[in-house]
Design a protein around this motif. Structure first.
Motif, mmCIF file in Angstrom:
data_model
loop_
_atom_site.group_PDB
_atom_site.id
_atom_site.type_symbol
_atom_site.label_atom_id
_atom_site.label_comp_id
_atom_site.label_asym_id
_atom_site.label_seq_id
_atom_site.Cartn_x
_atom_site.Cartn_y
_atom_site.Cartn_z
ATOM 1 N N VAL A 146 0.859 -1.182 0.000
ATOM 2 C CA VAL A 146 0.000 0.000 0.000
ATOM 3 C C VAL A 146 0.898 1.235 0.000
ATOM 4 O O VAL A 146 1.797 1.353 0.825
ATOM 5 C CB VAL A 146 -0.944 0.010 1.213
ATOM 6 C CG1 VAL A 146 -1.766 1.304 1.234
ATOM 7 C CG2 VAL A 146 -1.863 -1.199 1.181
ATOM 8 N N MET A 147 0.651 2.133 -0.945
ATOM 9 C CA MET A 147 1.508 3.306 -1.113
ATOM 10 C C MET A 147 0.688 4.588 -0.984
ATOM 11 O O MET A 147 -0.507 4.615 -1.264
ATOM 12 C CB MET A 147 2.201 3.265 -2.473
ATOM 13 C CG MET A 147 3.115 2.073 -2.683
ATOM 14 S SD MET A 147 3.901 2.136 -4.307
ATOM 15 C CE MET A 147 4.811 3.694 -4.191
ATOM 16 N N TYR A 148 1.382 5.658 -0.598
ATOM 17 C CA TYR A 148 0.779 6.991 -0.491
ATOM 18 C C TYR A 148 1.659 7.969 -1.271
ATOM 19 O O TYR A 148 2.348 8.810 -0.690
ATOM 20 C CB TYR A 148 0.659 7.415 0.970
ATOM 21 C CG TYR A 148 -0.211 6.493 1.793
ATOM 22 C CD1 TYR A 148 -1.566 6.766 1.985
ATOM 23 C CD2 TYR A 148 0.313 5.337 2.367
ATOM 24 C CE1 TYR A 148 -2.367 5.907 2.730
ATOM 25 C CE2 TYR A 148 -0.482 4.473 3.110
ATOM 26 C CZ TYR A 148 -1.809 4.768 3.287
ATOM 27 O OH TYR A 148 -2.602 3.917 4.020
ATOM 28 N N ASN A 155 7.872 4.928 -5.916
ATOM 29 C CA ASN A 155 9.084 4.189 -5.578
ATOM 30 C C ASN A 155 8.752 3.098 -4.564
ATOM 31 O O ASN A 155 9.051 3.232 -3.375
ATOM 32 C CB ASN A 155 10.148 5.134 -5.025
ATOM 33 C CG ASN A 155 11.493 4.465 -4.873
ATOM 34 O OD1 ASN A 155 11.801 3.498 -5.570
ATOM 35 N ND2 ASN A 155 12.300 4.952 -3.950
ATOM 36 N N PRO A 156 8.144 1.994 -5.005
ATOM 37 C CA PRO A 156 7.735 0.940 -4.060
ATOM 38 C C PRO A 156 8.926 0.309 -3.339
ATOM 39 O O PRO A 156 9.992 0.097 -3.938
ATOM 40 C CB PRO A 156 7.049 -0.088 -4.968
ATOM 41 C CG PRO A 156 6.720 0.641 -6.221
ATOM 42 C CD PRO A 156 7.776 1.679 -6.388
ATOM 43 N N ILE A 186 1.862 -4.317 -11.165
ATOM 44 C CA ILE A 186 0.472 -3.870 -11.304
ATOM 45 C C ILE A 186 0.174 -2.771 -10.290
ATOM 46 O O ILE A 186 0.436 -2.934 -9.095
ATOM 47 C CB ILE A 186 -0.496 -5.053 -11.103
ATOM 48 C CG1 ILE A 186 -0.196 -6.143 -12.150
ATOM 49 C CG2 ILE A 186 -1.945 -4.600 -11.185
ATOM 50 C CD1 ILE A 186 -0.979 -7.414 -11.958
ATOM 51 N N THR A 187 -0.361 -1.664 -10.778
ATOM 52 C CA THR A 187 -0.713 -0.538 -9.920
ATOM 53 C C THR A 187 -2.219 -0.349 -9.941
ATOM 54 O O THR A 187 -2.819 -0.196 -11.012
ATOM 55 C CB THR A 187 -0.033 0.758 -10.393
ATOM 56 O OG1 THR A 187 1.376 0.545 -10.467
ATOM 57 C CG2 THR A 187 -0.320 1.896 -9.422
ATOM 58 N N TYR A 203 0.075 -1.552 -4.950
ATOM 59 C CA TYR A 203 1.058 -1.979 -5.941
ATOM 60 C C TYR A 203 1.331 -3.460 -5.735
ATOM 61 O O TYR A 203 1.543 -3.910 -4.608
ATOM 62 C CB TYR A 203 2.346 -1.168 -5.791
ATOM 63 C CG TYR A 203 3.466 -1.652 -6.673
ATOM 64 C CD1 TYR A 203 3.424 -1.457 -8.047
ATOM 65 C CD2 TYR A 203 4.559 -2.318 -6.128
ATOM 66 C CE1 TYR A 203 4.443 -1.914 -8.870
ATOM 67 C CE2 TYR A 203 5.591 -2.764 -6.942
ATOM 68 C CZ TYR A 203 5.529 -2.566 -8.305
ATOM 69 O OH TYR A 203 6.541 -3.016 -9.106
ATOM 70 N N TYR A 204 1.297 -4.228 -6.814
ATOM 71 C CA TYR A 204 1.513 -5.675 -6.760
ATOM 72 C C TYR A 204 2.686 -6.070 -7.652
ATOM 73 O O TYR A 204 2.842 -5.534 -8.765
ATOM 74 C CB TYR A 204 0.285 -6.433 -7.270
ATOM 75 C CG TYR A 204 -0.960 -6.326 -6.447
ATOM 76 C CD1 TYR A 204 -1.356 -7.370 -5.608
ATOM 77 C CD2 TYR A 204 -1.786 -5.202 -6.523
ATOM 78 C CE1 TYR A 204 -2.526 -7.293 -4.865
ATOM 79 C CE2 TYR A 204 -2.950 -5.112 -5.782
ATOM 80 C CZ TYR A 204 -3.316 -6.154 -4.958
ATOM 81 O OH TYR A 204 -4.473 -6.061 -4.215
#
Length: 289
Positions: A146-148, A155-156, A186-187, A203-204
């Protein structure tokens, strides 16, 4: 109305709210994008993050008001979203290279950033390789983060934490797929889990599979969708980022298509070629060139 018109309408909303709280989700709705896509589109088109544009515009207007009015610095600071005169003065000096208290002095040099406006620009005949793919619903399993992101920054941490063994284990779950084979990036521009919020995305790093996700992995069902698939060829990551930029700045504004509410997928073919899968649908607006 086309993509650039809707982006300009969103900028008009932002301009009208520079001295107020800006609702970026509402601006994104005006532009017919998710908030994440809107900020990415702006960054690609303008060449700077949306937050930097807003900062420059607010400090431009603040300088004009300090020159023309007798308002106190603290009142100007609060008007343009700063919580204290000190934070405002630091930002003002960083942009204008002078303090707010000096703007009325003769000969003081200030910077002005005018409102931005997006227009179609003819840049030359440079091909873009793409095709349309209609794909039925499919199931993915993989590592999820999980990104913010801020202003389209992406930049995962998964890029640096997954091991060769992790990728190998994913490979054992894969089922044969004629279009989306191998490890996929995948986003998803919404968050479905307990972390769900307007700012979050998922993001996967995953594979297409028929299997149930093991306990340490996440699963997602991707619905039937039309995709525009673009080839990014050349040295990576430059070829990938430049192609992605051209999708937003060149292809979308003139294609008659818009982003659909579905994930974006990146599939590596080999070291010098990557596919970018963009979910699309016919634009709700008639395209006017």
């Amino acid at each position: 109305m086309n993509t650039l018109d809707s982006m300009n309408a969103a900028i008009e909303y932002i301009e009208e709210h520079l001295d107020k709280k800006i609702n970026y989700q509402h601006a994104a709705q005006i532009a017919c994008f998710s908030e994440h896509h809107f900020k990415r589109m702006f960054s690609f088109l303008a060449g700077i993050p949306l937050s930097e544009y807003v900062r420059r515009r607010r400090l431009t207007l603040a300088a004009l008001e300090l020159q023309e009015n007798n308002m106190k610095v603290i009142d100007i600071a609060l008007k343009y979203g700063y919580q204290s005169p000190d934070s405002f003065s630091r930002a003002f000096q960083e942009l204008h290279h002078t303090l707010p208290s000096t703007v009325k002095q003769t000969g003081v040099s200030l910077k002005a950033y005018p409102p931005i406006s997006f227009q179609i620009s003819i840049k030359g005949d440079v091909e873009m390789k793409y095709r349309f793919v209609e794909k039925d619903a499919f199931h993915i399993v993989g590592h999820k983060e999980v990104m913010y992101p801020e202003d389209g920054d992406f930049n995962p941490t998964l890029w640096n934490t997954l091991t060769d063994a992790d990728y190998a284990k994913l490979g054992t779950l894969e089922r044969e797929d004629p279009n989306l084979s191998g490890i996929l990036n995948i986003t998803v521009n919404t968050c479905h889990g307990p972390e769900q919020s307007e700012e979050a995305l998922e993001y996967y790093i995953a594979v297409v599979t028929n299997q149930t996700a093991p306990d340490h992995l996440a699963a997602l069902e991707i619905p039937k969708q039309q995709w525009a698939v673009f080839d990014a060829e050349g040295e990576m990551p430059h070829a990938l980022t430049s192609t992605w930029s051209r999708i937003y700045t060149d292809w979308f504004p003139t294609s008659g298509y818009e982003l659909a509410e579905a994930p974006e997928i990146v599939k590596s073919i080999h070291d010098m070629k990557t596919e970018i899968w963009i979910p699309v649908q016919k634009s709700k607006f008639a395209f006017i060139f």
